[in-house]
Write an enzyme that holds these catalytic residues in place. Structure first.
Site, PDB file in Angstrom:
ATOM      1  N   LYS A  33      37.684  23.120  37.374  1.00 22.96           N
ATOM      2  CA  LYS A  33      38.031  22.632  36.031  1.00 22.96           C
ATOM      3  C   LYS A  33      37.612  21.168  35.886  1.00 22.96           C
ATOM      4  CE  LYS A  33      42.684  21.437  37.631  1.00 22.96           C
ATOM      5  NZ  LYS A  33      44.079  21.894  37.735  1.00 22.96           N
ATOM      6  N   TYR A 242      38.222 -12.970  32.147  1.00 22.08           N
ATOM      7  CA  TYR A 242      39.217 -13.015  31.072  1.00 22.08           C
ATOM      8  C   TYR A 242      40.571 -13.479  31.603  1.00 22.08           C
ATOM      9  CZ  TYR A 242      36.177 -10.248  27.991  1.00 22.08           C
ATOM     10  OH  TYR A 242      35.151  -9.800  27.207  1.00 22.08           O
TER      11      TYR A 242
HETATM   12  C1  LIG Z   1      44.384  22.144  39.093  1.00 22.71           C
HETATM   13  C2  LIG Z   1      45.087  23.365  39.515  1.00 22.71           C
HETATM   14  C3  LIG Z   1      44.926  23.870  40.817  1.00 22.71           C
HETATM   15  C4  LIG Z   1      44.190  23.116  41.905  1.00 22.71           C
HETATM   16  O1  LIG Z   1      45.119  22.208  42.470  1.00 22.71           O
HETATM   17  P1  LIG Z   1      44.731  21.175  43.609  1.00 22.71           P
HETATM   18  O2  LIG Z   1      45.988  20.417  43.834  1.00 22.71           O
HETATM   19  O3  LIG Z   1      43.636  20.326  43.052  1.00 22.71           O
HETATM   20  O4  LIG Z   1      44.286  21.950  44.790  1.00 22.71           O
HETATM   21  C5  LIG Z   1      45.510  25.089  41.118  1.00 22.71           C
HETATM   22  N1  LIG Z   1      46.239  25.758  40.195  1.00 22.71           N
HETATM   23  C6  LIG Z   1      46.450  25.290  38.947  1.00 22.71           C
HETATM   24  C7  LIG Z   1      47.279  26.071  37.990  1.00 22.71           C
HETATM   25  C8  LIG Z   1      45.898  24.077  38.569  1.00 22.71           C
HETATM   26  O5  LIG Z   1      46.121  23.599  37.330  1.00 22.71           O
END
Ligand SMILES: *Cc1c(COP(=O)(O)O)cnc(C)c1O
Length: 345
Positions: A33, A242
């Site tokens: 994702k 800054y």
């Molecule tokens: C992002 C996500 C994962 C992966 O989790 P990690 O901690 O990056 O291994 C797994 N399941 C769901 C539902 C997620 O949203």
């Protein structure tokens, strides 16, 4: 070349996948994702597929459609957000498997795409996505008749193995899925470190593939080198950047480098962060601006061509600590301005 150079080691990603796969009893999928946590799903997902990953997870249908175009037909692509309003055409075109989160989603899916594969997401206590126990109970038989590809849930505290929430969610997941006969999926990276009870049929690591905690033996994946634009000498009493937050207390040499918070280098990490020239750490001097950072290179004794923010001397988790955040946010914030180079794969 004036942009920062982001090097992504595909061999490290696939080695991390294999190491995680070796420790689970079931199959290991890959979570890609958010464009593979910011590292580029177009390069990362095919490399993982070649390494043996046969199932993938994304957050939303749009990502699933993009991933299908990258991977071609075959590998199941599961969508955490399920079947949302307006998703039907994408789900059909890209042959996605929505993880149905509610009865509303189930009805939407059955009406728009009868007979199309689906998975089920159950809420075991995180209260983020998934059907509640009572809701699940009421549709369980109807759903099981459609032979779901997967039943999953997600742990709220998998980064803290000793947290009692983990065992509570495990018990709830077992209770809700008992006798379903469907493939079960609970473990993210954190849960994969917590022993075989959490394995079930399919594990779905994300951050551990990309070199982050809590995959403790993960190989680092990203290197970030930022070019120096100019160097200058300061007399004691002169300031940098800054708000004048850095004042030279000795004859000082400052390098100005070509990246800033516009590239995901959070402003808040400035006071705690150094960049590396070979083996020497050179502290950030003054505020991080949008496109520029001042770095104190006095002790280096020479002007470098570039300075390194991520690499052999510092990984994403240490940098995240400097900003009070997590490696996930460091990766997904990495900007689009960097020149990206992939090695291995
Ligand atoms: C992002 C996500 C994962 C992966 O989790 P990690 O901690 O990056 O291994 C797994 N399941 C769901 C539902 C997620 O949203």
């Amino acid at each position: 070349m004036s942009s920062g150079h982001l090097t992504i080691d595909l061999d490290a990603i696939t080695a991390n996948w294999r190491a995680l796969d070796a420790r689970t009893r079931g199959e290991t999928a890959a979570v890609v994702k958010a464009d593979a946590y910011g590292l580029g799903a177009d390069r990362v997902a095919p490399a993982l597929a070649r390494a043996g990953a046969r199932q993938f997870f994304v957050a939303i249908a749009e990502e699933g459609l993009a991933l299908r175009r990258i991977l071609g037909p075959g590998a199941p692509i599961h969508v955490f957000s399920g079947h949302m309003q307006g998703d039907a055409a994408m789900i059909a075109e890209a042959d996605l498997t929505p993880m149905i989160n509610s009865i509303d989603q189930m009805i939407r899916h059955a009406e728009a795409l009868p007979g199309h594969p689906l998975g089920i997401q159950l809420d075991t206590g995180m209260n983020r996505l998934g059907m509640e126990p009572a809701e699940w109970q009421s549709v369980r038989e109807i759903v099981l008749a459609q032979r779901p590809a997967l039943i999953m849930s997600h742990l709220a505290c998998a980064d803290t193995p000793e947290h009692p929430m983990n065992a509570a969610q495990l018990a709830s997941f077992r209770e809700m899925t008992e006798g379903t006969g469907a493939p079960l999926c609970l473990a993210n990276t954190g849960a994969m470190q917590m022993g075989p009870d959490y394995d079930f049929d399919l594990a779905r690591p994300g951050i551990g593939l990309y070199g982050g905690r809590p995959h403790h033996d993960a190989r680092p994946v990203v290197t970030l080198d930022i070019p120096v634009i100019q160097c200058r000498d300061l007399d004691p009493g002169e300031t940098v950047g800054y708000g004048n937050t850095f004042t030279a207390t000795r004859p000082t040499r400052i390098a100005t480098i070509a990246a800033g918070y516009g590239d995901g280098i959070f402003r808040i990490m400035g006071p705690h962060t150094s960049l590396w020239a070979g083996g020497m750490a050179c502290p950030v001097a003054g505020r991080i601006s949008m496109d520029l950072i001042g770095v104190d290179i006095t002790d280096l004794g020479q002007d470098p061509d570039h300075l390194q923010l991520l690499g052999a001397h510092r990984g994403i988790d240490d940098l995240a600590d400097n900003a009070g955040t997590i490696g996930y946010e460091i990766l997904t914030a990495l900007g689009s301005r960097y020149t990206r180079r992939y090695t291995g794969g």
